[in-house]
Design a protein around this motif. Structure first.
Motif, PDB file in Angstrom:
ATOM      1  N   LEU A   1       5.431  13.071  -0.494  1.00  0.00           N
ATOM      2  CA  LEU A   1       6.091  12.057   0.311  1.00  0.00           C
ATOM      3  C   LEU A   1       5.316  10.766   0.108  1.00  0.00           C
ATOM      4  O   LEU A   1       4.111  10.711   0.348  1.00  0.00           O
ATOM      5  CB  LEU A   1       6.085  12.446   1.792  1.00  0.00           C
ATOM      6  CG  LEU A   1       6.605  11.396   2.775  1.00  0.00           C
ATOM      7  CD1 LEU A   1       8.067  11.068   2.510  1.00  0.00           C
ATOM      8  CD2 LEU A   1       6.397  11.866   4.210  1.00  0.00           C
ATOM      9  N   GLU A   2       6.009   9.744  -0.378  1.00  0.00           N
ATOM     10  CA  GLU A   2       5.382   8.444  -0.599  1.00  0.00           C
ATOM     11  C   GLU A   2       5.968   7.455   0.401  1.00  0.00           C
ATOM     12  O   GLU A   2       7.190   7.298   0.480  1.00  0.00           O
ATOM     13  CB  GLU A   2       5.643   7.954  -2.024  1.00  0.00           C
ATOM     14  CG  GLU A   2       5.022   8.842  -3.071  1.00  0.00           C
ATOM     15  CD  GLU A   2       5.349   8.399  -4.479  1.00  0.00           C
ATOM     16  OE1 GLU A   2       6.259   7.565  -4.675  1.00  0.00           O
ATOM     17  OE2 GLU A   2       4.692   8.900  -5.404  1.00  0.00           O
ATOM     18  N   ILE A   3       5.094   6.806   1.153  1.00  0.00           N
ATOM     19  CA  ILE A   3       5.504   5.840   2.170  1.00  0.00           C
ATOM     20  C   ILE A   3       4.859   4.509   1.828  1.00  0.00           C
ATOM     21  O   ILE A   3       3.634   4.413   1.737  1.00  0.00           O
ATOM     22  CB  ILE A   3       5.054   6.299   3.575  1.00  0.00           C
ATOM     23  CG1 ILE A   3       5.602   7.692   3.887  1.00  0.00           C
ATOM     24  CG2 ILE A   3       5.482   5.275   4.625  1.00  0.00           C
ATOM     25  CD1 ILE A   3       4.972   8.347   5.102  1.00  0.00           C
ATOM     26  N   GLU A   4       5.689   3.504   1.636  1.00  0.00           N
ATOM     27  CA  GLU A   4       5.173   2.181   1.291  1.00  0.00           C
ATOM     28  C   GLU A   4       5.075   1.324   2.545  1.00  0.00           C
ATOM     29  O   GLU A   4       6.019   1.254   3.338  1.00  0.00           O
ATOM     30  CB  GLU A   4       6.102   1.502   0.286  1.00  0.00           C
ATOM     31  CG  GLU A   4       5.559   0.207  -0.239  1.00  0.00           C
ATOM     32  CD  GLU A   4       6.448  -0.405  -1.306  1.00  0.00           C
ATOM     33  OE1 GLU A   4       6.693  -1.623  -1.228  1.00  0.00           O
ATOM     34  OE2 GLU A   4       6.889   0.344  -2.197  1.00  0.00           O
TER      35      GLU A   4
ATOM     36  N   ASN B   1       0.858  -1.176   0.000  1.00  0.00           N
ATOM     37  CA  ASN B   1       0.000   0.000   0.000  1.00  0.00           C
ATOM     38  C   ASN B   1       0.894   1.225   0.000  1.00  0.00           C
ATOM     39  O   ASN B   1       1.972   1.214   0.613  1.00  0.00           O
ATOM     40  CB  ASN B   1      -0.895   0.030   1.241  1.00  0.00           C
ATOM     41  CG  ASN B   1      -1.963  -1.036   1.186  1.00  0.00           C
ATOM     42  OD1 ASN B   1      -2.983  -0.872   0.564  1.00  0.00           O
ATOM     43  ND2 ASN B   1      -1.699  -2.157   1.830  1.00  0.00           N
ATOM     44  N   LEU B   2       0.459   2.276  -0.663  1.00  0.00           N
ATOM     45  CA  LEU B   2       1.232   3.506  -0.758  1.00  0.00           C
ATOM     46  C   LEU B   2       0.470   4.619  -0.064  1.00  0.00           C
ATOM     47  O   LEU B   2      -0.628   4.993  -0.489  1.00  0.00           O
ATOM     48  CB  LEU B   2       1.469   3.852  -2.229  1.00  0.00           C
ATOM     49  CG  LEU B   2       2.419   4.979  -2.526  1.00  0.00           C
ATOM     50  CD1 LEU B   2       3.830   4.632  -2.032  1.00  0.00           C
ATOM     51  CD2 LEU B   2       2.446   5.255  -4.014  1.00  0.00           C
TER      52      LEU B   2
ATOM     53  N   MET C   1      -3.512  13.720   2.476  1.00  0.00           N
ATOM     54  CA  MET C   1      -3.068  12.343   2.449  1.00  0.00           C
ATOM     55  C   MET C   1      -4.031  11.482   1.648  1.00  0.00           C
ATOM     56  O   MET C   1      -5.223  11.765   1.571  1.00  0.00           O
ATOM     57  CB  MET C   1      -2.996  11.766   3.869  1.00  0.00           C
ATOM     58  CG  MET C   1      -1.735  12.122   4.627  1.00  0.00           C
ATOM     59  SD  MET C   1      -1.498  13.851   4.807  1.00  0.00           S
ATOM     60  CE  MET C   1      -1.399  14.032   6.547  1.00  0.00           C
ATOM     61  N   ALA C   2      -3.474  10.423   1.058  1.00  0.00           N
ATOM     62  CA  ALA C   2      -4.277   9.449   0.324  1.00  0.00           C
ATOM     63  C   ALA C   2      -3.598   8.095   0.461  1.00  0.00           C
ATOM     64  O   ALA C   2      -2.392   8.017   0.710  1.00  0.00           O
ATOM     65  CB  ALA C   2      -4.392   9.835  -1.148  1.00  0.00           C
ATOM     66  N   LEU C   3      -4.392   7.046   0.303  1.00  0.00           N
ATOM     67  CA  LEU C   3      -3.872   5.690   0.379  1.00  0.00           C
ATOM     68  C   LEU C   3      -4.142   5.014  -0.964  1.00  0.00           C
ATOM     69  O   LEU C   3      -5.273   4.981  -1.435  1.00  0.00           O
ATOM     70  CB  LEU C   3      -4.563   4.926   1.518  1.00  0.00           C
ATOM     71  CG  LEU C   3      -4.038   3.538   1.831  1.00  0.00           C
ATOM     72  CD1 LEU C   3      -2.580   3.582   2.270  1.00  0.00           C
ATOM     73  CD2 LEU C   3      -4.889   2.896   2.921  1.00  0.00           C
ATOM     74  N   TYR C   4      -3.072   4.480  -1.565  1.00  0.00           N
ATOM     75  CA  TYR C   4      -3.174   3.824  -2.865  1.00  0.00           C
ATOM     76  C   TYR C   4      -2.720   2.379  -2.765  1.00  0.00           C
ATOM     77  O   TYR C   4      -2.007   2.003  -1.841  1.00  0.00           O
ATOM     78  CB  TYR C   4      -2.303   4.543  -3.904  1.00  0.00           C
ATOM     79  CG  TYR C   4      -2.814   5.908  -4.263  1.00  0.00           C
ATOM     80  CD1 TYR C   4      -3.724   6.079  -5.295  1.00  0.00           C
ATOM     81  CD2 TYR C   4      -2.388   7.037  -3.563  1.00  0.00           C
ATOM     82  CE1 TYR C   4      -4.200   7.343  -5.631  1.00  0.00           C
ATOM     83  CE2 TYR C   4      -2.857   8.305  -3.886  1.00  0.00           C
ATOM     84  CZ  TYR C   4      -3.750   8.446  -4.918  1.00  0.00           C
ATOM     85  OH  TYR C   4      -4.218   9.696  -5.236  1.00  0.00           O
ATOM     86  N   ARG C   5      -3.138   1.577  -3.757  1.00  0.00           N
ATOM     87  CA  ARG C   5      -2.738   0.175  -3.855  1.00  0.00           C
ATOM     88  C   ARG C   5      -2.492  -0.131  -5.322  1.00  0.00           C
ATOM     89  O   ARG C   5      -3.013   0.558  -6.204  1.00  0.00           O
ATOM     90  CB  ARG C   5      -3.824  -0.741  -3.316  1.00  0.00           C
ATOM     91  CG  ARG C   5      -5.132  -0.639  -4.087  1.00  0.00           C
ATOM     92  CD  ARG C   5      -6.213  -1.524  -3.488  1.00  0.00           C
ATOM     93  NE  ARG C   5      -7.523  -1.212  -3.998  1.00  0.00           N
ATOM     94  CZ  ARG C   5      -8.032  -1.635  -5.141  1.00  0.00           C
ATOM     95  NH1 ARG C   5      -7.317  -2.394  -5.924  1.00  0.00           N
ATOM     96  NH2 ARG C   5      -9.243  -1.305  -5.512  1.00  0.00           N
TER      97      ARG C   5
END
Length: 116
Positions: A58-61, A2-3, A98-102
């Motif tokens: 900022l991308e956090i995996e 998830n990103l 903020m957002a959450l991606y997959r």
């Protein structure tokens, strides 16, 4: 995977290089404690972007939602170093979205679609 993506504008008095150094310290702390996988910080180039585009990305995996939950819990723990590193970053942030991606299509969805 998830990103967790953060679009960030700094406060007017915050310095970009100081922010980058603070982010590196904070993300390295999270990563060394196993609550995130990888991360990267990018800055908008030449001011190019949509009118609503923020200056930094900022991308956090994280491996999964459980790890993301652990990261939030870790951030809220009563630990002096964690609090100091978080506060150093947070005090420079003016606006953040903020957002959450997959990844898509994800294996679960593709499997369900194949069964129809």
């Amino acid at each position: 995977m998830n990103l967790y993506q953060c679009s960030i504008d700094l406060k007017d008095d915050a310095k970009a290089v100081a922010f980058a150094v603070a982010i590196e310290a904070w993300m390295t702390h999270l990563q060394s404690n196993g609550v995130i996988q990888t991360w990267r910080l990018c800055r908008r180039k030449l001011g190019f972007g949509a009118p609503v585009a923020r200056d930094f990305q900022l991308e956090i995996e994280v491996e999964n939602m459980t790890q993301l939950d652990q990261a939030f819990r870790f951030t809220g723990a009563d630990d002096e170093q964690t609090e100091r590193l978080y506060t150093t970053v947070h005090q420079m942030v003016g606006v953040a979205d903020m957002a959450l991606y997959r990844p898509f299509p994800d294996p679960e969805r593709a499997e369900r679609m194949a069964l129809i």
